[in-house]
Design a protein around this motif. Structure first.
Motif, PDB file in Angstrom:
ATOM      1  N   GLU A 145       2.940  -3.696  -0.360  1.00  0.00           N
ATOM      2  CA  GLU A 145       4.348  -3.554  -0.670  1.00  0.00           C
ATOM      3  C   GLU A 145       4.970  -2.423   0.143  1.00  0.00           C
ATOM      4  N   ASP A 146       4.252  -1.277   0.271  1.00  0.00           N
ATOM      5  CA  ASP A 146       4.776  -0.177   1.084  1.00  0.00           C
ATOM      6  C   ASP A 146       5.008  -0.613   2.520  1.00  0.00           C
ATOM      7  N   THR A 147       4.080  -1.391   3.074  1.00  0.00           N
ATOM      8  CA  THR A 147       4.207  -1.848   4.452  1.00  0.00           C
ATOM      9  C   THR A 147       5.406  -2.771   4.610  1.00  0.00           C
ATOM     10  N   VAL A 148       5.598  -3.675   3.661  1.00  0.00           N
ATOM     11  CA  VAL A 148       6.751  -4.587   3.703  1.00  0.00           C
ATOM     12  C   VAL A 148       8.038  -3.776   3.664  1.00  0.00           C
ATOM     13  N   GLU A 149       8.117  -2.776   2.780  1.00  0.00           N
ATOM     14  CA  GLU A 149       9.312  -1.936   2.665  1.00  0.00           C
ATOM     15  C   GLU A 149       9.540  -1.151   3.953  1.00  0.00           C
ATOM     16  N   ALA A 150       8.472  -0.585   4.508  1.00  0.00           N
ATOM     17  CA  ALA A 150       8.596   0.195   5.748  1.00  0.00           C
ATOM     18  C   ALA A 150       9.083  -0.689   6.888  1.00  0.00           C
ATOM     19  N   ASN A 151       8.518  -1.877   7.035  1.00  0.00           N
ATOM     20  CA  ASN A 151       8.949  -2.782   8.097  1.00  0.00           C
ATOM     21  C   ASN A 151      10.397  -3.205   7.886  1.00  0.00           C
ATOM     22  N   SER A 152      10.780  -3.436   6.652  1.00  0.00           N
ATOM     23  CA  SER A 152      12.154  -3.803   6.345  1.00  0.00           C
ATOM     24  C   SER A 152      13.120  -2.708   6.789  1.00  0.00           C
ATOM     25  N   GLN A 153      12.752  -1.459   6.579  1.00  0.00           N
ATOM     26  CA  GLN A 153      13.614  -0.348   6.970  1.00  0.00           C
ATOM     27  C   GLN A 153      13.701  -0.221   8.487  1.00  0.00           C
ATOM     28  N   THR A 174      17.118  -6.534  24.071  1.00  0.00           N
ATOM     29  CA  THR A 174      16.243  -7.645  24.472  1.00  0.00           C
ATOM     30  C   THR A 174      14.781  -7.218  24.548  1.00  0.00           C
ATOM     31  N   SER A 175      14.513  -5.889  24.396  1.00  0.00           N
ATOM     32  CA  SER A 175      13.130  -5.426  24.524  1.00  0.00           C
ATOM     33  C   SER A 175      12.885  -4.182  23.679  1.00  0.00           C
ATOM     34  N   VAL A 176      11.669  -4.115  23.112  1.00  0.00           N
ATOM     35  CA  VAL A 176      11.246  -2.980  22.295  1.00  0.00           C
ATOM     36  C   VAL A 176       9.830  -2.594  22.696  1.00  0.00           C
ATOM     37  N   LEU A 177       9.617  -1.294  22.881  1.00  0.00           N
ATOM     38  CA  LEU A 177       8.289  -0.737  23.104  1.00  0.00           C
ATOM     39  C   LEU A 177       7.988   0.200  21.956  1.00  0.00           C
ATOM     40  N   GLU A 178       6.819   0.046  21.333  1.00  0.00           N
ATOM     41  CA  GLU A 178       6.411   0.981  20.292  1.00  0.00           C
ATOM     42  C   GLU A 178       5.279   1.853  20.800  1.00  0.00           C
ATOM     43  N   PHE A 179       5.480   3.165  20.719  1.00  0.00           N
ATOM     44  CA  PHE A 179       4.420   4.129  21.027  1.00  0.00           C
ATOM     45  C   PHE A 179       3.452   4.171  19.846  1.00  0.00           C
ATOM     46  N   ALA A 180       2.154   4.219  20.136  1.00  0.00           N
ATOM     47  CA  ALA A 180       1.123   4.315  19.097  1.00  0.00           C
ATOM     48  C   ALA A 180       1.320   3.223  18.048  1.00  0.00           C
ATOM     49  N   CYS A 181       1.297   1.981  18.511  1.00  0.00           N
ATOM     50  CA  CYS A 181       1.656   0.837  17.671  1.00  0.00           C
ATOM     51  C   CYS A 181       0.564   0.399  16.708  1.00  0.00           C
ATOM     52  N   GLY A 182      -0.626   0.994  16.796  1.00  0.00           N
ATOM     53  CA  GLY A 182      -1.699   0.596  15.885  1.00  0.00           C
ATOM     54  C   GLY A 182      -2.013  -0.879  16.032  1.00  0.00           C
ATOM     55  N   GLY A 185      -0.056  -3.292  15.534  1.00  0.00           N
ATOM     56  CA  GLY A 185       1.111  -4.065  15.953  1.00  0.00           C
ATOM     57  C   GLY A 185       1.961  -4.615  14.832  1.00  0.00           C
ATOM     58  N   GLN A 186       1.762  -4.145  13.595  1.00  0.00           N
ATOM     59  CA  GLN A 186       2.508  -4.723  12.462  1.00  0.00           C
ATOM     60  C   GLN A 186       4.019  -4.555  12.607  1.00  0.00           C
ATOM     61  N   ASP A 217      14.887  -1.522  26.201  1.00  0.00           N
ATOM     62  CA  ASP A 217      16.129  -1.147  25.523  1.00  0.00           C
ATOM     63  C   ASP A 217      15.862  -0.109  24.437  1.00  0.00           C
ATOM     64  N   ILE A 218      14.801  -0.333  23.662  1.00  0.00           N
ATOM     65  CA  ILE A 218      14.487   0.535  22.526  1.00  0.00           C
ATOM     66  C   ILE A 218      13.042   0.997  22.614  1.00  0.00           C
ATOM     67  N   VAL A 219      12.820   2.282  22.354  1.00  0.00           N
ATOM     68  CA  VAL A 219      11.471   2.808  22.140  1.00  0.00           C
ATOM     69  C   VAL A 219      11.388   3.200  20.669  1.00  0.00           C
ATOM     70  N   LEU A 220      10.375   2.681  19.988  1.00  0.00           N
ATOM     71  CA  LEU A 220      10.132   2.948  18.571  1.00  0.00           C
ATOM     72  C   LEU A 220       8.913   3.857  18.439  1.00  0.00           C
ATOM     73  N   ILE A 221       9.058   4.909  17.637  1.00  0.00           N
ATOM     74  CA  ILE A 221       7.932   5.802  17.340  1.00  0.00           C
ATOM     75  C   ILE A 221       7.899   5.958  15.824  1.00  0.00           C
ATOM     76  N   ALA A 222       6.827   5.483  15.192  1.00  0.00           N
ATOM     77  CA  ALA A 222       6.750   5.485  13.731  1.00  0.00           C
ATOM     78  C   ALA A 222       5.437   6.095  13.257  1.00  0.00           C
TER      79      ALA A 222
END
Length: 159
Positions: A1-9, A20-28, A30-31, A74-79
């Motif tokens: 449930e926490d993961t679903v909520e985190a992804n939703s946010q 059109t493009s997203v790169l995630e640093f330290a993506c684990g 890939g969730q 376009d976007i770099v995501l760091i989570a």
């Protein structure tokens, strides 16, 4: 449930973006990228992580430069990544994110006015909160929403 909520946010943080493009640093595993792809099927996603079993690009987030061209996503995501590093390493990681991102950096971390260290009570050990505005003195860092539990705040920096 926490993961679903985190992804939703994380998805909510992307709703107002044209990208059109997203790169995630330290993506684990890939969730986050899978959740983005599910919500935005026409978006190209890639991740970068040290995990040898990864379906995305493999490598160490501290290597410089990362194997991406300037302004290539376009976007770099760091989570849930920066809290594991000291300030000097965070500065280096964010500088690399600025190099690679065309439009926006989205950070999902603990935002505070101090560098408080606290124990979240699981295997990662202590985590560090930071005032991420200090890393972007000439940019507006917008807190899109404060997340519950250990997910931290979702922050957006428009470049």
């Amino acid at each position: 449930e926490d993961t679903v909520e985190a992804n939703s946010q994380r998805i909510k943080a992307l709703q107002d973006e044209k990208f059109t493009s997203v790169l995630e640093f330290a993506c684990g595993d890939g969730q986050n990228l899978r959740a983005i792809k599910d919500s935005f099927p026409n978006v190209m996603v890639d991740g970068f992580d040290i995990d040898p079993n990864l379906d995305y690009t493999k490598g160490n987030i501290m290597q410089r430069p990362l194997p991406y061209e300037r302004k290539s996503f376009d976007i770099v995501l760091i989570a849930a990544t920066l809290l594991l590093f000291g300030d000097a390493d965070v500065k280096s990681i964010l500088k690399e994110a600025k190099r690679i991102a065309k439009k926006t950096i989205i950070i999902v971390e603990y935002q505070s006015e101090t560098n408080e260290v606290f124990d979240v009570g699981f295997s990662v050990g202590n985590r560090i909160t930071r005032n991420y505005r200090n890393f972007f003195p000439n940019k507006d860092l917008k807190i899109v929403l404060d997340a519950p539990a250990w997910h931290g705040s979702v922050m957006k920096i428009v470049l």
